[in-house]
Scaffold this motif. Structure first.
Motif, mmCIF file in Angstrom:
data_model
loop_
_atom_site.group_PDB
_atom_site.id
_atom_site.type_symbol
_atom_site.label_atom_id
_atom_site.label_comp_id
_atom_site.label_asym_id
_atom_site.label_seq_id
_atom_site.Cartn_x
_atom_site.Cartn_y
_atom_site.Cartn_z
ATOM 1 N N LEU A 119 0.714 -1.243 -0.026
ATOM 2 C CA LEU A 119 0.110 -0.112 -0.064
ATOM 3 C C LEU A 119 0.837 1.163 0.080
ATOM 4 O O LEU A 119 2.083 1.265 0.543
ATOM 5 C CB LEU A 119 -0.939 -0.007 1.077
ATOM 6 N N ARG A 120 0.292 2.398 -0.483
ATOM 7 C CA ARG A 120 1.081 3.552 -0.328
ATOM 8 C C ARG A 120 0.042 4.625 0.027
ATOM 9 O O ARG A 120 -0.900 5.105 -0.212
ATOM 10 C CB ARG A 120 1.407 3.932 -1.875
ATOM 11 N N VAL A 121 0.810 5.566 0.816
ATOM 12 C CA VAL A 121 0.338 6.790 1.162
ATOM 13 C C VAL A 121 1.075 7.824 0.734
ATOM 14 O O VAL A 121 2.362 7.791 0.945
ATOM 15 C CB VAL A 121 0.013 6.961 2.763
ATOM 16 N N VAL A 122 0.569 8.948 0.059
ATOM 17 C CA VAL A 122 1.434 10.049 -0.508
ATOM 18 C C VAL A 122 1.204 11.392 0.298
ATOM 19 O O VAL A 122 0.050 11.822 0.661
ATOM 20 C CB VAL A 122 1.041 10.360 -1.800
ATOM 21 N N GLY A 123 2.372 11.976 0.491
ATOM 22 C CA GLY A 123 2.155 13.514 1.143
ATOM 23 C C GLY A 123 2.097 14.522 0.100
ATOM 24 O O GLY A 123 1.907 14.023 -1.142
ATOM 25 N N GLU A 124 2.073 15.623 0.551
ATOM 26 C CA GLU A 124 1.564 16.914 -0.534
ATOM 27 C C GLU A 124 2.787 16.899 -1.558
ATOM 28 O O GLU A 124 2.732 17.334 -2.670
ATOM 29 C CB GLU A 124 1.665 18.111 0.087
ATOM 30 N N ASP A 125 4.034 16.467 -1.154
ATOM 31 C CA ASP A 125 5.149 16.611 -2.050
ATOM 32 C C ASP A 125 5.550 15.145 -2.533
ATOM 33 O O ASP A 125 6.685 14.810 -3.246
ATOM 34 C CB ASP A 125 6.529 16.960 -1.461
ATOM 35 N N GLY A 126 4.715 14.106 -2.395
ATOM 36 C CA GLY A 126 5.182 12.806 -2.852
ATOM 37 C C GLY A 126 4.794 12.338 -4.308
ATOM 38 O O GLY A 126 4.134 11.709 -4.774
ATOM 39 N N VAL A 127 5.774 13.134 -4.974
ATOM 40 C CA VAL A 127 5.639 12.769 -6.474
ATOM 41 C C VAL A 127 6.407 11.447 -6.830
ATOM 42 O O VAL A 127 7.491 11.383 -6.353
ATOM 43 C CB VAL A 127 6.409 14.048 -7.427
ATOM 44 N N MET A 128 5.882 10.586 -7.633
ATOM 45 C CA MET A 128 6.488 9.541 -8.116
ATOM 46 C C MET A 128 6.944 9.575 -9.503
ATOM 47 O O MET A 128 5.827 10.209 -10.323
ATOM 48 C CB MET A 128 5.474 8.360 -7.933
ATOM 49 N N ARG A 129 8.063 9.044 -9.927
ATOM 50 C CA ARG A 129 8.250 9.202 -11.447
ATOM 51 C C ARG A 129 9.326 8.046 -11.955
ATOM 52 O O ARG A 129 10.351 7.706 -11.113
ATOM 53 C CB ARG A 129 9.010 10.240 -11.654
ATOM 54 N N GLU A 130 8.892 7.152 -12.671
ATOM 55 C CA GLU A 130 9.536 6.245 -13.446
ATOM 56 C C GLU A 130 10.223 6.841 -14.403
ATOM 57 O O GLU A 130 9.962 6.681 -15.874
ATOM 58 C CB GLU A 130 8.511 5.349 -14.050
ATOM 59 N N GLY A 131 11.171 7.555 -14.307
ATOM 60 C CA GLY A 131 11.751 8.416 -14.917
ATOM 61 C C GLY A 131 13.242 7.857 -16.060
ATOM 62 O O GLY A 131 14.075 8.507 -16.575
ATOM 63 N N PHE A 132 13.269 6.536 -15.749
ATOM 64 C CA PHE A 132 14.339 5.767 -16.458
ATOM 65 C C PHE A 132 14.562 6.456 -18.011
ATOM 66 O O PHE A 132 15.570 6.512 -18.587
ATOM 67 C CB PHE A 132 14.456 4.410 -16.432
ATOM 68 N N VAL A 133 13.360 6.213 -18.928
ATOM 69 C CA VAL A 133 13.477 6.703 -20.163
ATOM 70 C C VAL A 133 14.137 8.240 -20.207
ATOM 71 O O VAL A 133 14.920 8.414 -21.457
ATOM 72 C CB VAL A 133 12.044 6.854 -20.795
ATOM 73 N N ASN A 134 13.876 8.959 -19.535
ATOM 74 C CA ASN A 134 14.416 10.318 -19.374
ATOM 75 C C ASN A 134 15.973 10.330 -19.643
ATOM 76 O O ASN A 134 16.412 11.233 -20.196
ATOM 77 C CB ASN A 134 13.991 11.200 -18.244
ATOM 78 N N ILE A 135 16.688 9.491 -18.943
ATOM 79 C CA ILE A 135 18.066 9.342 -18.830
ATOM 80 C C ILE A 135 18.564 7.971 -20.108
ATOM 81 O O ILE A 135 19.539 7.639 -19.774
ATOM 82 C CB ILE A 135 18.714 9.171 -17.643
ATOM 83 N N GLY A 136 17.661 7.645 -20.719
ATOM 84 C CA GLY A 136 18.316 6.527 -21.603
ATOM 85 C C GLY A 136 18.456 5.048 -21.007
ATOM 86 O O GLY A 136 19.068 4.300 -21.365
ATOM 87 N N LEU A 137 17.557 4.896 -20.130
ATOM 88 C CA LEU A 137 17.530 3.564 -19.240
ATOM 89 C C LEU A 137 16.085 2.882 -19.374
ATOM 90 O O LEU A 137 15.383 3.444 -19.703
ATOM 91 C CB LEU A 137 18.015 3.584 -17.789
ATOM 92 N N VAL A 138 16.343 1.575 -19.039
ATOM 93 C CA VAL A 138 14.729 1.032 -18.751
ATOM 94 C C VAL A 138 14.557 0.619 -17.145
ATOM 95 O O VAL A 138 15.553 1.034 -16.470
ATOM 96 C CB VAL A 138 14.724 -0.671 -19.460
ATOM 97 N N PRO A 139 13.449 0.441 -16.835
ATOM 98 C CA PRO A 139 13.086 0.232 -15.396
ATOM 99 C C PRO A 139 13.806 -1.162 -14.783
ATOM 100 O O PRO A 139 12.789 -2.142 -14.923
ATOM 101 C CB PRO A 139 11.524 0.322 -15.307
ATOM 102 N N GLY A 140 14.854 -1.121 -14.543
ATOM 103 C CA GLY A 140 15.483 -2.434 -14.343
ATOM 104 C C GLY A 140 15.105 -3.144 -13.103
ATOM 105 O O GLY A 140 15.494 -4.205 -12.558
ATOM 106 N N ASP A 141 14.469 -2.282 -12.112
ATOM 107 C CA ASP A 141 14.123 -2.755 -10.692
ATOM 108 C C ASP A 141 12.761 -3.309 -10.638
ATOM 109 O O ASP A 141 12.528 -3.622 -9.357
ATOM 110 C CB ASP A 141 14.174 -1.433 -9.820
ATOM 111 N N GLY A 142 11.815 -3.128 -11.591
ATOM 112 C CA GLY A 142 10.549 -3.700 -11.530
ATOM 113 C C GLY A 142 9.660 -3.187 -11.852
ATOM 114 O O GLY A 142 8.384 -3.394 -11.975
ATOM 115 N N GLY A 143 9.982 -1.734 -12.020
ATOM 116 C CA GLY A 143 8.632 -0.782 -12.455
ATOM 117 C C GLY A 143 7.777 -1.179 -13.961
ATOM 118 O O GLY A 143 6.476 -0.891 -13.561
ATOM 119 N N ALA A 144 8.330 -1.528 -14.626
ATOM 120 C CA ALA A 144 7.529 -2.087 -15.777
ATOM 121 C C ALA A 144 6.866 -3.384 -15.657
ATOM 122 O O ALA A 144 5.863 -3.626 -16.533
ATOM 123 C CB ALA A 144 8.313 -2.121 -17.051
#
Length: 262
Positions: A124-149
């Motif tokens: 489960l997840r609870v997010v705060g006001e600044d709790g931004v989540m980002r699967e940003g791998f593609v932005n730096i030329g990588l794949v989600p190697g840790d499970g995100g995809a």
């Protein structure tokens, strides 16, 4: 209790809080950090006195991914060496995913890259006001190697997951709640996650752990039925089940006679 350098592990009233303690870099992790996170996950799962786990970060961040200043020069490494480095991170995601003890991510600040995957791997997840989540791998030329995809499509559906994975867009706190990724948005994510953990803690523990095991989208329905029969028997003969039924019939709160060790 095991001592750590990059994280803290504190058990209070049956709830283990695991905090990444590198606030100066928004809790970006090194290899040592992840080794300690793996140890903390194993410790919590093995402790019958821990009924829920809360994962969070110190200061203004949840986890901003890998600390790039601590990375080796991969030009001098082999694919096998890179795979071994990545496996340590994947192992923590695996540990979170396979724990019977429920886990809650208190996303108090940015959760980026592998840090996002850590949050996704929790139950489960609870997010705060600044709790931004980002699967940003593609932005730096990588794949989600840790499970995100693998994780994100199972949590929000394939189409929405592709949007975030292929664009590297932010999942804002509002979006996280709207798409069902987060339970709630809270002014204080850690406090709200603690309240949720306490609510889960106060249920019959065997039923909670076995229910968490049954929530597995990979199993077939026949597998589910076989597992459910086995788990239900464990619950039927469990003292907390009997107390919960007696309390319900008598119109009172249950007393599970637990002695929390802090």
């Amino acid at each position: 209790m095991e001592q750590f350098d990059d994280i803290s592990y504190v058990v209070t009233d049956g709830i283990a809080t695991v905090t990444i303690e590198r606030p100066d870099v928004y809790n970006a992790f090194t290899r040592n950090t992840v080794l300690e996170l793996n140890a903390a996950a194993r410790t919590a799962e093995a402790d019958d006195g821990v009924y829920a786990v809360v994962l969070t970060g110190a200061g203004a961040g949840f986890c901003s991914g890998a600390d790039t200043t601590e990375m080796p020069d991969w030009d001098d490494q082999s694919p096998e060496e890179y795979g071994a480095f990545l496996w340590v991170i994947q192992q923590f995601v695996w540990n979170l995913r396979t724990m019977a003890t429920p886990s809650i991510a208190a996303v108090n600040g940015p959760a980026i890259g592998a840090g996002c995957d850590f949050a996704l791997a929790c139950d489960l997840r609870v997010v705060g006001e600044d709790g931004v989540m980002r699967e940003g791998f593609v932005n730096i030329g990588l794949v989600p190697g840790d499970g995100g995809a693998w994780l994100l499509p199972r949590l929000v559906g394939e189409s929405k997951a592709r949007e975030y994975l292929l664009t590297g867009r932010d999942i804002t706190p509002e979006d996280a709640v709207d798409i069902g990724l987060a339970v709630e948005r809270a002014a204080d994510a850690l406090d709200a996650a603690g309240d949720l953990a306490a609510e889960i803690r106060d249920k019959p523990a065997t039923a909670v752990r076995h229910t968490n095991r049954l929530i597995d989208p990979q199993q077939s329905f026949p597998e589910y039925c076989r597992n459910a029969a086995e788990y239900q028997w464990d619950c039927v003969v469990d003292a907390e089940h009997r107390e919960a039924v007696a309390a319900f019939n008598e119109g009172r709160p249950p007393n599970f006679e637990r002695a929390y060790e802090n």
